[in-house]
Design a protein around this motif. Structure first.
Motif, PDB file in Angstrom:
ATOM      1  N   ARG A   1       3.606  23.984   0.517  1.00 13.78           N
ATOM      2  CA  ARG A   1       4.525  24.292   0.195  1.00 13.78           C
ATOM      3  C   ARG A   1       3.712  24.044  -1.386  1.00 13.78           C
TER       4      ARG A   1
ATOM      5  N   SER B   1      10.121  22.387  -4.832  1.00 18.16           N
ATOM      6  CA  SER B   1      10.544  23.282  -5.885  1.00 18.16           C
ATOM      7  C   SER B   1      11.723  22.910  -7.298  1.00 18.16           C
TER       8      SER B   1
ATOM      9  N   ASP C   1      13.358  20.158  -7.167  1.00 11.19           N
ATOM     10  CA  ASP C   1      13.056  18.064  -7.001  1.00 11.19           C
ATOM     11  C   ASP C   1      12.040  17.498  -7.892  1.00 11.19           C
TER      12      ASP C   1
ATOM     13  N   TYR D   1       9.053  11.145  -4.809  1.00  7.49           N
ATOM     14  CA  TYR D   1       9.442  10.485  -2.921  1.00  7.49           C
ATOM     15  C   TYR D   1       8.542   9.112  -2.872  1.00  7.49           C
TER      16      TYR D   1
ATOM     17  N   ARG E   1       8.350   8.137   0.982  1.00  9.58           N
ATOM     18  CA  ARG E   1       8.396   8.787   1.560  1.00  9.58           C
ATOM     19  C   ARG E   1       7.385   9.029   2.790  1.00  9.58           C
TER      20      ARG E   1
ATOM     21  N   THR F   1       3.650  15.755   2.683  1.00  5.26           N
ATOM     22  CA  THR F   1       5.418  14.955   3.379  1.00  5.26           C
ATOM     23  C   THR F   1       4.855  15.144   4.697  1.00  5.26           C
TER      24      THR F   1
ATOM     25  N   ARG G   1       7.770  15.569   6.202  1.00  2.85           N
ATOM     26  CA  ARG G   1       8.806  15.987   6.765  1.00  2.85           C
ATOM     27  C   ARG G   1       8.698  17.245   5.920  1.00  2.85           C
ATOM     28  N   ASN G   2       9.222  18.635   6.845  1.00  7.03           N
ATOM     29  CA  ASN G   2       8.761  19.927   5.791  1.00  7.03           C
ATOM     30  C   ASN G   2       7.186  20.364   4.845  1.00  7.03           C
ATOM     31  N   THR G   3       6.501  19.284   4.896  1.00  4.76           N
ATOM     32  CA  THR G   3       5.351  19.804   4.945  1.00  4.76           C
ATOM     33  C   THR G   3       5.434  20.560   3.196  1.00  4.76           C
ATOM     34  N   ILE G   4       5.224  18.944   2.134  1.00  9.00           N
ATOM     35  CA  ILE G   4       5.373  20.046   0.954  1.00  9.00           C
ATOM     36  C   ILE G   4       3.856  18.997   0.156  1.00  9.00           C
TER      37      ILE G   4
ATOM     38  N   TYR H   1       8.746  27.786  -7.035  1.00  9.04           N
ATOM     39  CA  TYR H   1       9.994  28.007  -5.935  1.00  9.04           C
ATOM     40  C   TYR H   1      11.139  27.083  -6.570  1.00  9.04           C
TER      41      TYR H   1
END
Length: 194
Positions: free
Chosen positions: A69, A72, A75, A80, A83, A150, A152-155, A194
């Motif tokens: 993904r 969005s 964001d 980041y 992170r 990332t 977490r959440n694999t963006i 997104y």
């Protein structure tokens, strides 16, 4: 892959190609569950930064092939910083040889001010995202164009730039094209947002 028919990469990975071959679902160099060779006319390079899109034939997602993904639009101002991320590629694993197996490294996003102390403020501008590894490894030659995601959440938040791929040293900052700086361009070219 950011969609069934779109791959995100760096511009320098796709300079004046006659064809580009994409291997999907691969953990070995130049091998994959599916491969497609597309003409250079399917490569769309951003004229102002080191980022490109490749239009491909439709690829069905599976347990080995999936999209990552984009951030969005809400964001778009997220830097980041601090992170944890992961970058995977087939670049050099020593100063002399490239890897045949997909290798990954965990890296912390750092403020651009820290990165600019190593490079300079002309190189490290707002469209760049920098990372630092702790112990083992870093991105290296041959890793240009790999995604930074990332944990977490694999963006996908970055695409490796060619100017940092020569570092190869743990702890040394690596630079990525900042995806949030190009969300409008990606949407205009691919229709994905997104």
């Amino acid at each position: 892959m950011i969609g069934n028919s779109w791959v995100l990469t760096a511009s320098d990975c796709s300079k004046n190609p006659f064809t580009v071959t994409i291997y999907y679902g691969s953990s070995k160099r130049a091998q994959g569950s599916i491969s497609h060779t597309v003409s250079g006319g399917n490569v769309i390079r951003n004229p102002s930064d080191d980022i490109a899109l490749i239009r491909t034939p439709y690829v069905e997602f599976s347990d080995r092939i999936s999209r990552v993904r984009l951030p969005s639009f809400s964001d778009r101002d997220n830097l980041y910083v601090y992170r944890w991320t992961t970058a995977c590629g087939w670049g050099q694993n020593t100063l002399t040889s490239t890897s045949e197996d997909l290798e990954c490294v965990d890296a912390l996003v750092i403020p651009n001010s820290q990165c600019a102390r190593i490079y300079d403020t002309h190189t490290v501008h707002g469209g760049v995202l920098c990372t630092r590894t702790r112990r083992r490894g870093s991105i290296c030659s041959g890793d240009s164009g790999i995604p930074l995601v990332t944990q977490r959440n694999t963006i996908v938040i970055g695409v490796s730039q060619s100017w940092t791929a020569s570092g190869c040293t743990a702890g040394y900052p690596a630079g990525f094209t900042r995806i949030t700086s190009h969300l409008d361009w990606i949407r205009i070219q691919s229709g994905i947002s997104y």
